[in-house]
Design an enzyme around this catalytic site. Structure first.
Site, PDB file in Angstrom:
ATOM      1  CB  THR A 280      -0.960   0.020   1.208  1.00  0.00           C
ATOM      2  OG1 THR A 280      -0.208   0.216   2.409  1.00  0.00           O
ATOM      3  CG2 THR A 280      -1.769  -1.253   1.317  1.00  0.00           C
TER       4      THR A 280
ATOM      5  CB  SER B 147       4.738   8.024  -3.785  1.00  0.00           C
ATOM      6  OG  SER B 147       5.477   9.143  -3.338  1.00  0.00           O
TER       7      SER B 147
ATOM      8  CB  SER C 232       7.612   7.040  11.986  1.00  0.00           C
ATOM      9  OG  SER C 232       8.376   8.214  12.202  1.00  0.00           O
TER      10      SER C 232
ATOM     11  CE1 TYR D  63       3.504   9.862   9.738  1.00  0.00           C
ATOM     12  CE2 TYR D  63       5.240  10.406  11.311  1.00  0.00           C
ATOM     13  CZ  TYR D  63       4.826   9.761  10.155  1.00  0.00           C
ATOM     14  OH  TYR D  63       5.725   9.020   9.433  1.00  0.00           O
TER      15      TYR D  63
HETATM   16  N1  NAP Z   1      10.004   9.915   4.499  1.00  0.00           N
HETATM   17  C1  NAP Z   1      10.280   9.861   5.789  1.00  0.00           C
HETATM   18  O1  NAP Z   1      11.150  10.586   6.281  1.00  0.00           O
HETATM   19  C2  NAP Z   1       9.551   8.887   6.688  1.00  0.00           C
HETATM   20  C3  NAP Z   1       9.978   8.760   8.014  1.00  0.00           C
HETATM   21  C4  NAP Z   1       9.333   7.875   8.856  1.00  0.00           C
HETATM   22  C5  NAP Z   1       8.274   7.127   8.383  1.00  0.00           C
HETATM   23  N2  NAP Z   1       7.869   7.273   7.101  1.00  0.00           N
HETATM   24  C6  NAP Z   1       6.741   6.448   6.660  1.00  0.00           C
HETATM   25  O2  NAP Z   1       7.069   5.818   5.439  1.00  0.00           O
HETATM   26  C7  NAP Z   1       5.861   5.506   4.743  1.00  0.00           C
HETATM   27  C8  NAP Z   1       5.984   5.929   3.305  1.00  0.00           C
HETATM   28  O3  NAP Z   1       6.108   7.338   3.243  1.00  0.00           O
HETATM   29  P1  NAP Z   1       7.039   8.068   2.180  1.00  0.00           P
HETATM   30  O4  NAP Z   1       8.048   8.818   2.928  1.00  0.00           O
HETATM   31  O5  NAP Z   1       7.438   7.137   1.123  1.00  0.00           O
HETATM   32  O6  NAP Z   1       6.015   9.181   1.652  1.00  0.00           O
HETATM   33  P2  NAP Z   1       5.248   9.388   0.291  1.00  0.00           P
HETATM   34  O7  NAP Z   1       6.190   9.451  -0.838  1.00  0.00           O
HETATM   35  O8  NAP Z   1       4.330  10.532   0.564  1.00  0.00           O
HETATM   36  O9  NAP Z   1       4.398   8.034   0.131  1.00  0.00           O
HETATM   37  C9  NAP Z   1       3.242   7.804   0.862  1.00  0.00           C
HETATM   38  C10 NAP Z   1       2.393   6.859   0.042  1.00  0.00           C
HETATM   39  O10 NAP Z   1       1.211   6.583   0.776  1.00  0.00           O
HETATM   40  C11 NAP Z   1       0.105   6.778  -0.073  1.00  0.00           C
HETATM   41  N3  NAP Z   1      -1.070   7.163   0.666  1.00  0.00           N
HETATM   42  C12 NAP Z   1      -1.223   8.130   1.593  1.00  0.00           C
HETATM   43  N4  NAP Z   1      -2.486   8.163   2.003  1.00  0.00           N
HETATM   44  C13 NAP Z   1      -3.147   7.197   1.321  1.00  0.00           C
HETATM   45  C14 NAP Z   1      -4.477   6.737   1.315  1.00  0.00           C
HETATM   46  N5  NAP Z   1      -5.425   7.289   2.078  1.00  0.00           N
HETATM   47  N6  NAP Z   1      -4.784   5.718   0.490  1.00  0.00           N
HETATM   48  C15 NAP Z   1      -3.853   5.145  -0.303  1.00  0.00           C
HETATM   49  N7  NAP Z   1      -2.584   5.545  -0.347  1.00  0.00           N
HETATM   50  C16 NAP Z   1      -2.247   6.567   0.470  1.00  0.00           C
HETATM   51  C17 NAP Z   1       0.538   7.857  -1.031  1.00  0.00           C
HETATM   52  O11 NAP Z   1      -0.233   7.765  -2.207  1.00  0.00           O
HETATM   53  P3  NAP Z   1      -1.132   8.965  -2.752  1.00  0.00           P
HETATM   54  O12 NAP Z   1      -0.372  10.214  -2.615  1.00  0.00           O
HETATM   55  O13 NAP Z   1      -1.356   8.544  -4.155  1.00  0.00           O
HETATM   56  O14 NAP Z   1      -2.356   8.934  -1.914  1.00  0.00           O
HETATM   57  C18 NAP Z   1       1.978   7.452  -1.282  1.00  0.00           C
HETATM   58  O15 NAP Z   1       2.038   6.450  -2.275  1.00  0.00           O
HETATM   59  C19 NAP Z   1       4.735   6.171   5.516  1.00  0.00           C
HETATM   60  O16 NAP Z   1       4.131   5.202   6.351  1.00  0.00           O
HETATM   61  C20 NAP Z   1       5.462   7.205   6.369  1.00  0.00           C
HETATM   62  O17 NAP Z   1       4.752   7.512   7.544  1.00  0.00           O
HETATM   63  C21 NAP Z   1       8.472   8.134   6.233  1.00  0.00           C
END
Ligand code: NAP
Length: 249
Positions: A12, A16, A137, A150
């Site tokens: 899921t 991105s 996270s 969050y």
């Molecule tokens: N980047 C960081 O620094 C970081 C740090 C700690 C944890 N994380 C975690 O890593 C995970 C991935 O995040 P990322 O950094 O790769 O960010 P990202 O590029 O914004 O990816 C998030 C993904 O989740 C999808 N998404 C969000 N809400 C959704 C919904 N309601 N239904 C379906 N898809 C949904 C988005 O798709 P759409 O935009 O198409 O909805 C996107 O594909 C998340 O769980 C985030 O909390 C990230």
């Protein structure tokens, strides 16, 4: 050697950032894949990149009816699941006193309720055991000003993974968490803050980080691959931290 040959995986938020990097790695390693997101452009780009062998589904991770429909599509296309990477989440910064009920419900609805029910609805497809990986996270163990909802949602996921670690192992399903620190993904651009402020936040994180840089989505994807395969066969209900040492501070 392809480490996921013959395996079927659902990711899921797989169009991105961390989810997309993981989809690319799983695909390279021979998995048959389904990936989800909401944004139509990201979904089309992913379909074009992966081709028709990969199921690219528009599905809102915060809506139970869409989760059920997604699982139905996966069942129809692949018949079962071996790996589930529950990764979709949103992060919208706001000082605690300004968080509205609507913002609270949106974040908890996607980050906690969505994850909970995605796992529950996907379980019947795990006919031969398997691996479930949940993205948490480092905010779940550190104080993170302006990210109260969050961080709380991610801490709840950490707890869920421990409980389900015990409930699901009897079915031969291992569930573990991956806990990223700061990773270069589009997440920061979705904060809804002015660009100069986002750049300022990123610069401050880099200065503070023991490793002096952001992680790459591929560095997290490699950890997901490890947890997806039998290389991690004795790891249950645990959380793998991938943060360049950030949470040690
Ligand atoms: N980047 C960081 O620094 C970081 C740090 C700690 C944890 N994380 C975690 O890593 C995970 C991935 O995040 P990322 O950094 O790769 O960010 P990202 O590029 O914004 O990816 C998030 C993904 O989740 C999808 N998404 C969000 N809400 C959704 C919904 N309601 N239904 C379906 N898809 C949904 C988005 O798709 P759409 O935009 O198409 O909805 C996107 O594909 C998340 O769980 C985030 O909390 C990230």
């Amino acid at each position: 050697m392809e480490r996921l040959n013959g395996k079927i995986a659902l990711i899921t938020g797989g169009v991105s950032g961390i989810g997309l990097a993981t989809a690319r790695l799983f695909h390279e390693q021979g998995a048959r894949l389904a990936v989800t997101g909401r944004d139509r452009d990201s979904l089309s780009r992913a379909q074009e990149e992966f081709g028709n062998d990969v199921l690219v589904a528009r599905s809102d991770a915060g809506k139970l009816s869409e989760i059920e429909s997604l699982i139905g599509q996966v069942k129809e296309r692949f018949g079962r699941l071996d790996v589930l990477f529950v990764n979709a989440a949103i992060a919208k910064p706001a000082p605690f006193v300004f968080v509205t009920e609507e913002q609270f419900d949106e974040t908890v609805g996607i980050n906690l309720k969505g994850v909970f029910f995605t796992i529950q609805k996907a379980l019947p497809l795990f006919t031969h055991g398997g691996s479930i990986i949940v993205t948490t996270s480092i905010a779940n163990q550190m104080g993170s000003p302006n990210f109260s909802v969050y961080s709380a949602s991610k801490a709840a996921l950490r707890s869920l993974v421990q409980t389900l670690g015990l409930e699901l192992i009897a079915k031969g399903i291992r569930i573990n968490a991956i806990s990223p620190g700061p990773i270069s993904t589009p997440m920061f651009d979705r904060f809804g803050l002015p660009d100069d402020m986002v750049q300022g936040i990123k610069g401050e994180i880099e200065r503070k980080s023991p490793i002096k840089r952001f992680g790459t989505p591929t560095e997290v994807a490699k950890a997901a691959l490890f947890l997806a395969t039998d290389e991690s066969s004795y790891i249950v209900g645990d959380e793998l931290v991938i943060d360049g040492g950030m949470s040690l501070l």
